[in-house]
Design a protein around this motif. Structure first.
Motif, PDB file in Angstrom:
ATOM      1  N   GLY A  95     -10.923   3.177  14.827  1.00 20.20           N
ATOM      2  CA  GLY A  95     -10.734   4.624  14.768  1.00 20.20           C
ATOM      3  C   GLY A  95      -9.471   5.092  14.082  1.00 20.20           C
ATOM      4  N   MET A  96      -8.788   4.219  13.358  1.00 19.30           N
ATOM      5  CA  MET A  96      -7.586   4.635  12.638  1.00 19.30           C
ATOM      6  C   MET A  96      -7.982   5.524  11.460  1.00 19.30           C
ATOM      7  SD  MET A  96      -5.130   3.203  14.354  1.00 19.30           S
ATOM      8  CE  MET A  96      -6.127   3.337  15.836  1.00 19.30           C
ATOM      9  N   THR A  97      -7.122   6.500  11.130  1.00 20.95           N
ATOM     10  CA  THR A  97      -7.432   7.442  10.054  1.00 20.95           C
ATOM     11  C   THR A  97      -6.938   6.987   8.693  1.00 20.95           C
ATOM     12  OG1 THR A  97      -5.404   8.692  10.463  1.00 20.95           O
ATOM     13  CG2 THR A  97      -7.409   9.415  11.622  1.00 20.95           C
ATOM     14  N   GLN A  98      -5.951   6.072   8.672  1.00 22.62           N
ATOM     15  CA  GLN A  98      -5.470   5.534   7.406  1.00 22.62           C
ATOM     16  C   GLN A  98      -4.683   4.261   7.654  1.00 22.62           C
ATOM     17  OE1 GLN A  98      -2.764   7.976   5.155  1.00 22.62           O
ATOM     18  NE2 GLN A  98      -1.542   8.529   6.922  1.00 22.62           N
ATOM     19  N   VAL A  99      -4.524   3.502   6.575  1.00 20.59           N
ATOM     20  CA  VAL A  99      -3.661   2.326   6.598  1.00 20.59           C
ATOM     21  C   VAL A  99      -2.448   2.654   5.744  1.00 20.59           C
ATOM     22  CG1 VAL A  99      -3.427  -0.133   6.053  1.00 20.59           C
ATOM     23  CG2 VAL A  99      -5.644   0.764   6.831  1.00 20.59           C
ATOM     24  N   LEU A 100      -1.266   2.453   6.295  1.00 15.82           N
ATOM     25  CA  LEU A 100      -0.003   2.684   5.598  1.00 15.82           C
ATOM     26  C   LEU A 100       0.725   1.353   5.423  1.00 15.82           C
ATOM     27  CD1 LEU A 100       1.390   5.727   7.606  1.00 15.82           C
ATOM     28  CD2 LEU A 100       0.543   5.761   5.271  1.00 15.82           C
ATOM     29  N   LEU A 101       1.549   1.280   4.393  1.00 17.49           N
ATOM     30  CA  LEU A 101       2.364   0.081   4.191  1.00 17.49           C
ATOM     31  C   LEU A 101       3.542   0.419   3.297  1.00 17.49           C
ATOM     32  CD1 LEU A 101       1.867  -1.185   1.058  1.00 17.49           C
ATOM     33  CD2 LEU A 101      -0.375  -1.609   2.062  1.00 17.49           C
ATOM     34  N   GLU A 102       4.559  -0.434   3.370  1.00 18.47           N
ATOM     35  CA  GLU A 102       5.672  -0.407   2.424  1.00 18.47           C
ATOM     36  C   GLU A 102       5.616  -1.712   1.647  1.00 18.47           C
ATOM     37  OE1 GLU A 102       6.650   2.241   5.698  1.00 18.47           O
ATOM     38  OE2 GLU A 102       6.373   0.082   5.792  1.00 18.47           O
ATOM     39  N   VAL A 103       5.980  -1.626   0.365  1.00 20.85           N
ATOM     40  CA  VAL A 103       5.998  -2.805  -0.494  1.00 20.85           C
ATOM     41  C   VAL A 103       7.228  -2.727  -1.390  1.00 20.85           C
ATOM     42  CG1 VAL A 103       4.441  -1.726  -2.204  1.00 20.85           C
ATOM     43  CG2 VAL A 103       4.647  -4.229  -2.107  1.00 20.85           C
ATOM     44  N   ARG A 104       7.871  -3.882  -1.587  1.00 19.09           N
ATOM     45  CA  ARG A 104       9.036  -3.918  -2.481  1.00 19.09           C
ATOM     46  C   ARG A 104       8.640  -3.438  -3.868  1.00 19.09           C
ATOM     47  NH1 ARG A 104      13.599  -6.929  -1.162  1.00 19.09           N
ATOM     48  NH2 ARG A 104      13.411  -8.036   0.814  1.00 19.09           N
ATOM     49  N   MET A 105       9.504  -2.656  -4.480  1.00 18.59           N
ATOM     50  CA  MET A 105       9.247  -2.164  -5.840  1.00 18.59           C
ATOM     51  C   MET A 105       9.098  -3.323  -6.824  1.00 18.59           C
ATOM     52  SD  MET A 105       9.995   1.528  -6.076  1.00 18.59           S
ATOM     53  CE  MET A 105      10.249   1.484  -7.780  1.00 18.59           C
ATOM     54  N   SER A 106       9.747  -4.454  -6.538  1.00 22.40           N
ATOM     55  CA  SER A 106       9.704  -5.608  -7.438  1.00 22.40           C
ATOM     56  C   SER A 106       8.477  -6.491  -7.227  1.00 22.40           C
ATOM     57  CB  SER A 106      10.960  -6.464  -7.253  1.00 22.40           C
ATOM     58  OG  SER A 106      11.005  -6.992  -5.929  1.00 22.40           O
ATOM     59  N   ASN A 107       7.686  -6.227  -6.193  1.00 23.01           N
ATOM     60  CA  ASN A 107       6.545  -7.088  -5.864  1.00 23.01           C
ATOM     61  C   ASN A 107       5.285  -6.563  -6.566  1.00 23.01           C
ATOM     62  OD1 ASN A 107       4.635  -8.787  -4.762  1.00 23.01           O
ATOM     63  ND2 ASN A 107       5.392  -8.577  -2.662  1.00 23.01           N
ATOM     64  N   GLN A 108       5.235  -6.772  -7.869  1.00 23.29           N
ATOM     65  CA  GLN A 108       4.133  -6.226  -8.662  1.00 23.29           C
ATOM     66  C   GLN A 108       2.785  -6.819  -8.269  1.00 23.29           C
ATOM     67  OE1 GLN A 108       4.684  -3.534 -10.810  1.00 23.29           O
ATOM     68  NE2 GLN A 108       2.475  -3.417 -10.521  1.00 23.29           N
ATOM     69  N   ALA A 109       2.757  -8.096  -7.893  1.00 22.69           N
ATOM     70  CA  ALA A 109       1.480  -8.711  -7.492  1.00 22.69           C
ATOM     71  C   ALA A 109       0.905  -7.997  -6.263  1.00 22.69           C
ATOM     72  CB  ALA A 109       1.667 -10.197  -7.209  1.00 22.69           C
ATOM     73  N   ALA A 110       1.750  -7.697  -5.289  1.00 18.09           N
ATOM     74  CA  ALA A 110       1.282  -6.998  -4.091  1.00 18.09           C
ATOM     75  C   ALA A 110       0.881  -5.561  -4.424  1.00 18.09           C
ATOM     76  CB  ALA A 110       2.357  -7.015  -3.009  1.00 18.09           C
ATOM     77  N   ILE A 111       1.674  -4.888  -5.239  1.00 18.39           N
ATOM     78  CA  ILE A 111       1.330  -3.517  -5.643  1.00 18.39           C
ATOM     79  C   ILE A 111      -0.020  -3.505  -6.335  1.00 18.39           C
ATOM     80  CG2 ILE A 111       1.974  -1.603  -7.169  1.00 18.39           C
ATOM     81  CD1 ILE A 111       4.957  -2.462  -6.599  1.00 18.39           C
ATOM     82  N   ASP A 112      -0.253  -4.459  -7.218  1.00 19.16           N
ATOM     83  CA  ASP A 112      -1.544  -4.546  -7.918  1.00 19.16           C
ATOM     84  C   ASP A 112      -2.687  -4.795  -6.940  1.00 19.16           C
ATOM     85  OD1 ASP A 112      -0.196  -4.142 -10.303  1.00 19.16           O
ATOM     86  OD2 ASP A 112      -0.285  -6.253 -10.915  1.00 19.16           O
TER      87      ASP A 112
END
Length: 154
Positions: A95-112
């Protein structure tokens, strides 16, 4: 690869992966503090070996992805995507309405990875992560779940 609930007995393997994966790893006490009713902890197994994990906190109807890590030797095998999709589906079921996260600006693989799974950048946290003498900014990303699961997760 299979996903199951993470248990206390997994902590030695988790800590080993954590120390290989991050310059500033979480401590054992931080992981132990995550075994609470409002958290979800997932283990990724390949064969009988723990190869990754995810830690998600449920707060105010939102799933906050706090840590997702795959052993360096297993990266690129789809395990991170599998963990991410699993926690998204489980968060929606819970029943969660969204998933939130923080990611390092330098972690391009994770951002992708997050972008390819439908996450959008909704903000930035200056100096959020330790990074040697300096601190590194984090991108805040979100995936809405209110209208049901995104097509790629059904």
């Amino acid at each position: 690869m299979t996903i199951r609930a993470l248990c206390h007995e997994d902590l030695p393997d988790v800590l080993g992966i954590e120390c290989q994966g991050y310059s500033f790893p979480w401590s054992e006490s931080i992981f132990r503090g995550c075994f609470r009713p409002d958290y979800r902890l997932w283990a990724l197994e390949s064969g009988h070996w723990l190869t990754g994990y995810a830690v998600v906190a449920y707060m105010a109807g939102e799933a906050h992805l706090l840590n997702l890590c795959v052993a360096p030797a297993k990266r690129g095998s789809g395990g991170g995507r599998r963990l991410l999709r699993h926690l998204i589906v489980e968060s929606a079921r819970d029943g969660m309405t969204q998933v939130l996260l923080e990611v390092r600006m330098s972690n391009q693989a994770a951002i992708d990875l997050y972008t390819s799974e439908g996450f959008d950048v909704i903000g930035r946290r200056p100096g959020y992560y330790p990074s040697g003498k300096e601190r590194e900014d984090a991108l805040v990303m979100a995936l809405p779940l209110e209208g049901g699961l995104p097509d790629s997760h059904q």
